[in-house]
Scaffold this active site. Structure first.
Site, PDB file in Angstrom:
ATOM      1  N   ASP A   8       0.853  -1.188   0.000  1.00 10.96           N
ATOM      2  CA  ASP A   8       0.000   0.000   0.000  1.00 10.96           C
ATOM      3  C   ASP A   8       0.891   1.240   0.000  1.00 10.96           C
ATOM      4  O   ASP A   8       1.784   1.373   0.838  1.00 10.96           O
ATOM      5  CB  ASP A   8      -0.871  -0.026   1.259  1.00 10.96           C
ATOM      6  CG  ASP A   8      -2.151   0.758   1.085  1.00 10.96           C
ATOM      7  OD1 ASP A   8      -3.222   0.214   1.378  1.00 10.96           O
ATOM      8  OD2 ASP A   8      -2.068   1.930   0.652  1.00 10.96           O
ATOM      9  N   ASP A 103      -3.493   2.627  -5.766  1.00  9.93           N
ATOM     10  CA  ASP A 103      -2.336   2.731  -4.861  1.00  9.93           C
ATOM     11  C   ASP A 103      -2.092   1.491  -4.001  1.00  9.93           C
ATOM     12  O   ASP A 103      -1.421   1.577  -2.983  1.00  9.93           O
ATOM     13  CB  ASP A 103      -2.482   3.964  -3.968  1.00  9.93           C
ATOM     14  CG  ASP A 103      -3.555   3.779  -2.909  1.00  9.93           C
ATOM     15  OD1 ASP A 103      -4.430   2.919  -3.092  1.00  9.93           O
ATOM     16  OD2 ASP A 103      -3.502   4.496  -1.897  1.00  9.93           O
ATOM     17  N   GLU A 104      -2.656   0.355  -4.379  1.00 12.76           N
ATOM     18  CA  GLU A 104      -2.384  -0.854  -3.596  1.00 12.76           C
ATOM     19  C   GLU A 104      -2.392  -2.087  -4.477  1.00 12.76           C
ATOM     20  O   GLU A 104      -3.042  -2.103  -5.528  1.00 12.76           O
ATOM     21  CB  GLU A 104      -3.395  -1.004  -2.452  1.00 12.76           C
ATOM     22  CG  GLU A 104      -4.809  -1.115  -2.939  1.00 12.76           C
ATOM     23  CD  GLU A 104      -5.806  -1.351  -1.791  1.00 12.76           C
ATOM     24  OE1 GLU A 104      -5.536  -2.183  -0.914  1.00 12.76           O
ATOM     25  OE2 GLU A 104      -6.860  -0.700  -1.821  1.00 12.76           O
TER      26      GLU A 104
END
Length: 412
Positions: A8, A103-104
């Site tokens: 993350d 974003d992960e």
DNA sequence: TCTGGGGTCCTAGGACCC
DNA sequence: TCTGGGGTCCTAGGACCC
């Protein structure tokens, strides 16, 4: 025993903005828009979080909590670009990668011990690779299920690595608030609290039959999650399995609430054009069309209609949307309009209302329109007249959109 | 607190069919 | 014409995530 990483990015949007403007570093920064704008926080720097600012909070509230914060507009393209860079790094590490959002990512690390070493060492070197390649910090959770790795990465923040040793899942999870379980939001948290369940351990101790009768089918999945299992649903799916979108939508909140029928109609058509364009990009067809209305008091209504054939044509969508709209609009001022395409199919509807010939002409027209929009920008060509004049696409005489004026859209 | 925009998944009632 | 039960589709709403 399976092994997963969840990676993350730390304060992703803010961190990307800092790359472009290093003077932002260490300061309270809010990405999402100006302090006095309508809208919500997309991301807050750690310095801003100290003041209680967090994502999804109204910008005006963030300003009250932290007036000295620097408010910046988001740059979607930058985030997409850097998300791609992160993906490249992960891909070179192992092919079993799945971006879960911008974003992960999840990595299936099962059986990579000989190549990458033990989880903690592997995660540490991955963290460094991401930093070296992008200049961005991330956190990594490692565990025997996707769920455990996800919760672990959250506990590892910021810029940390946390490995839950196999066998220790229950003792890791037990002291955490139930809210830490993905899928448990405000409402479920309140419901659990009402039963005296506050920690994941409280949930794990309950009889399955009790959880099921109290919280239904997904209560069972919840009980499984409390034990760290990827029980049912999305978590069960194999990492890297490509999935086609299940819905495509666009919505718009007006700066000024409006009851002007012409303006509302123009917005509906624009939303249809955007949705239909993306359907064509995905080579998909929608059978169910839905609209969303939100009035100034925030009351929200949806109305949907299932067509007798699937479509990706602007004007077919627009005519369904108009019908839905005029049957539901109370003529009160509107805050938000949305258009949604659902029940997506890979093949064209069989029983098209339009005959072959017409459908074919549409296909050619839209292909040409898509090209024009690519070249000169989305607002250049409008089919706003919709069904009434389907083949008379209008090129706006707006000098802003003419070739050569906008360096972003140089004519080829 | 005065609430964006893009999604996924689940529930529940009614229609309709066998 | 008092009325079973299961399956599937459609519709509306809501919780949740980033």
């Amino acid at each position: 025993m399976r092994s997963y990483f969840h990676l993350d990015m730390d304060a992703f949007f803010v961190s990307v903005e800092e790359l472009f403007d290093p003077s932002l570093k260490g300061k309270p920064v809010v990405v999402g828009g100006k302090a006095d704008q309508r809208g919500v926080v997309s991301a807050a720097s750690y310095a801003a979080r100290k003041f209680g600012v967090h994502s999804a909070m109204p910008l005006r509230t963030a300003y009250k909590l932290c007036p000295q914060a620097i408010f910046v507009e988001g740059h979607r393209e930058r985030y997409t670009e850097y998300s791609g860079k992160v993906y490249q790094v992960l891909q070179s590490f192992t092919p079993q990668v799945e971006m879960a959002s911008i974003d992960e990512a999840y990595l299936d690390m099962t059986g990579t011990h000989r190549l990458h070493g033990p989880p903690l060492a592997a995660a540490g070197s991955l963290l460094k690779s991401v930093k070296n390649a992008t200049g961005l910090n991330c956190s990594i959770g490692a565990g025997s299920s996707r769920l455990v790795s996800k919760i672990a990465s959250d506990q590892a923040k910021p810029h940390g690595v946390l490995w839950i040793v196999p066998g220790q899942e229950a003792s890791f999870l037990a002291p955490l608030d139930v809210r830490k379980i993905p899928g448990v939001g405000k409402v479920t948290e309140q419901n659990l609290h009402a039963c005296g369940i506050r920690k994941v351990g409280d949930l794990a101790r309950l009889e399955e039959s009790f959880v099921e009768q109290r919280f239904g089918k997904w209560g069972l999945a919840l009980a499984g999650k409390a034990r760290g299992e990827d029980a049912g649903g999305w978590f069960d799916e194999e990492i890297g399995s490509e999935t086609a979108p299940k819905s495509i939508s666009h919505e718009n909140t007006f700066d000024v609430y409006t009851a002007d029928a012409t303006a509302l109609d123009a917005m509906l058509v624009r939303l249809c054009e955007m949705v239909a364009r993306r359907l064509r990009d995905h080579k998909m067809y929608a059978r169910t069309i839905q609209i969303k209305l939100r009035y100034s008091d925030f009351s929200t209504f949806t109305r949907s209609k299932t067509l007798d054939h699937a479509t990706q044509i602007d004007a077919e969508m627009a005519s369904a949307v108009r019908e839905l709209f005029h049957h539901s609009w109370t003529r009160k001022p509107i805050r938000l309009l949305g258009v949604y395409a659902q029940s997506l199919e890979k093949v064209e509807g069989q029983a098209s209302l339009l005959d072959e010939n017409t459908t074919d002409r549409w296909r050619k027209t839209l292909a040409a329109v898509d090209k024009l929009r690519d070249k000169f920008g989305d607002t250049t060509v409008s089919l706003a007249a919709g069904m009434n004049a389907p083949f008379r696409a209008r090129v706006h005489e707006n000098p802003e959109n003419l070739p050569g004026k906008d360096p972003k859209h140089k004519p080829k």
